[in-house]
Design an enzyme around this catalytic site. Structure first.
Site, PDB file in Angstrom:
ATOM      1  CE  LYS A  58      18.914  -4.035  37.274  1.00 24.19           C
ATOM      2  NZ  LYS A  58      17.969  -5.045  36.782  1.00 24.19           N
ATOM      3  CG  HIS A 451      27.689  18.628  20.871  1.00 24.00           C
ATOM      4  ND1 HIS A 451      27.867  17.418  20.105  1.00 24.00           N
ATOM      5  CD2 HIS A 451      28.732  19.298  20.915  1.00 24.00           C
ATOM      6  CE1 HIS A 451      29.366  17.180  20.164  1.00 24.00           C
ATOM      7  NE2 HIS A 451      29.777  18.573  20.336  1.00 24.00           N
TER       8      HIS A 451
END
Ligand code: NAI
Length: 472
Positions: A58, A451
């Site tokens: 990673k 959102h």
């Protein structure tokens, strides 16, 4: 003679199974020891995952993704740079992070009163474990319960000898001294595609040779198709349905011979470096299993029933047992096994172990694939939402991929979630939690999501199960 140290539990192996088990045992007040010899090429505690697996890969995926972005995407954002690769520094930051993480486990061992023994652990009869240190000194430990958590090793391929120079396994591929001109990867599984991505981003030409006629077996087929298309667009080449039959190494490279699985003429391909990534096998050699009457199955796995082996007082968890060879599966089993030893319930939801491929786009899934549901003859509904229609993904220019939700046709229970797209590794947990609570797709569809976030795609896909996706 010194007295034999005596424990409630002795755990052999200090990877994600072993170290999490040791910590949980300490938390529950058990007297616990963890025996670990360290993995080849590693730094300390943490097993393959921390030393030569999940964590260093990673680190390389993150750094190479930024390098790639600086080369190809920054200009679109109005940032003009000419990045220069400093591979030595990239490797150093990887090693520094791994070193810190292994120290973190040492700290957690102290905090939870776990005794650590450095050396090769082996069972020497019921309730007895020997630890052989690097200098040959042997310590014997007594234990009421013994937990085997020795993990796995890369599988070999006859005719393709790993020398960690020209032909490497996942350990060697994490530390190549230079970017190979042409890297040929054998096996289009998770390791091959993650590490292939790293070196492609850093400048290598990458060809992947895969035995099956598809990539990433186990992944939902529709997702795998989209995934292969994305990787091909990035420049990775695939030879599917092909088996490698031999390798010839010279000073400058390797010539691989491969032939179609379906039959046909053999071909050769020249590589500067070959990565062999065709799976892993359980690591049980020299463990003294015979001293307690345990015989691994044909493929080397230790059979268990609720983490209990056939030998009283001997337990096994993680990659040495059946199931996906994943760090988080081992961690789940570690907690459950120790809790069972401590007289508690101990539980693992085997159907809800998420899988992730940390490429770009990322792929993440939990539960059943469409192919599995079809094979079971289960009636299901599908909700799907593309990231092209997700505002945050659009703004970030990361619109490749989609979210797909599979739900029972009658009850609406979520049976599978399959994500391919930006940062989906961080989002699959939402579906794992929902499915652990046996949620319906409507539960996700009617849950307010922030959102603008990519997570809205997961909600829109859930809405799609009942046909009311609003934003596509
Ligand atoms: P894998 O099992 O994921 O994939 C191996 C691939 O090699 C398969 O597609 C298989 O069909 C192919 N193959 C087998 N023999 C072959 C041959 N002779 N010629 C050509 N292709 C051949 O194994 P991989 O990638 O080595 O990973 C090992 C384990 O480590 C897996 O269980 C994987 O899930 C785990 N892992 C998980 C990661 C993650 O969760 N992100 C990262 C890295 C590894």
């Amino acid at each position: 003679m010194a007295e034999t140290p005596t424990y409630d539990v002795v755990i052999i192996g200090g990877g994600p199974g072993g170290y999490n088990g040791a910590i949980r045992a300490g938390q529950l007040g058990l007297k616990v020891a963890c025996v670990d010899k360290g993995v080849e090429g590693g730094i300390g505690l943490g097993g393959t995952c921390l030393n030569v697996g999940c964590m260093p890969s990673k680190a390389m995926l993150h750094a190479s993704e930024l390098f790639d972005a600086a080369n190809s995407e920054f200009a679109t954002l109005g940032i003009e740079v000419t990045p220069k690769l400093n591979l030595a520094q990239m490797m150093k930051q990887k090693t520094d992070s791994v070193t810190q993480l292994t120290k973190g486990i040492e700290f957690l061992f102290k905090k939870n009163k776990v005794d650590r023994y450095q050396g090769v652990g082996a069972i020497a009869g019921p309730g007895k474990v020997t630890v052989t240190a690097a200098d040959g000194a042997v310590t014997t430990l007594a234990a009421k319960d013994i937990v085997i958590a020795t993990g796995s090793l890369p599988s070999g391929l006859p005719g393709v000898e790993v020398d960690q120079k020209r032909i490497v396994d996942s350990t060697g591929a994490l530390s190549l001294p230079e970017v190979p001109g042409h890297l040929v990867v054998i096996g289009a599984g998770i390791i091959g595609l993650e590490l292939g991505s790293v070196w492609r981003r850093l400048g290598a030409k990458v060809t992947v040779i895969e035995f099956l006629d598809r990539i990433t077996p186990g992944m939902d087929a529709e997702v795998a198709k989209t995934f292969q298309r994305a990787l091909t667009k990035q420049g990775m080449a695939f030879k599917l349905g092909a088996k490698v039959t031999g390798a010839k190494t010279s000073k400058t490279g390797v010539t691989l011979t491969f032939e179609p699985v379906a039959g046909g003429a053999a071909e050769t391909i020249d590589a500067d470096c070959v990565l062999l990534a065709i799976g892993r096998r359980p690591y049980t050699e020299g463990l003294g299993l015979e001293t307690v009457g345990i015989t691994p199955d044909k493929r080397g796995f230790i059979e268990t029933d609720h983490w209990k082996t056939s030998a009283p007082g001997v337990w096994a968890i993680g990659d040495v047992t059946h199931g996906p060879m994943l760090a988080h599966k081992a961690e789940e089993e570690a907690v459950a096994c120790i809790e069972a030893i401590a007289g508690k319930a101990g539980h693992v939801s085997y159907g809800l172990i998420p899988s992730v491929v940390y490429t770009s786009p990322e792929v993440a899934w939990v539960g059943k694939t469409e192919e599995e549901l079809k094979a079971e003859g289960r009636a299901y509904k599908v909700g799907k939402f593309p990231f092209t229609a997700n505002s945050r993904a659009k703004i970030n220019h990361e619109t490749e991929g989609f979210a797909k939700v599979l739900a029972d046709a009658k009850t609406d229970e979520i049976l599978g979630a399959h994500l391919i797209g930006p940062s989906v590794s961080e989002m699959i947990g939402e579906y794992a939690v929902a499915m652990e609570f046996r949620a319906a797709s409507e539960d996700v569809a009617r849950t307010c999501h922030p959102h603008p976030t990519r997570s809205e795609a997961l909600r829109q896909a859930a809405m799609g199960v009942e046909g009311w996706t609003m934003q596509a």
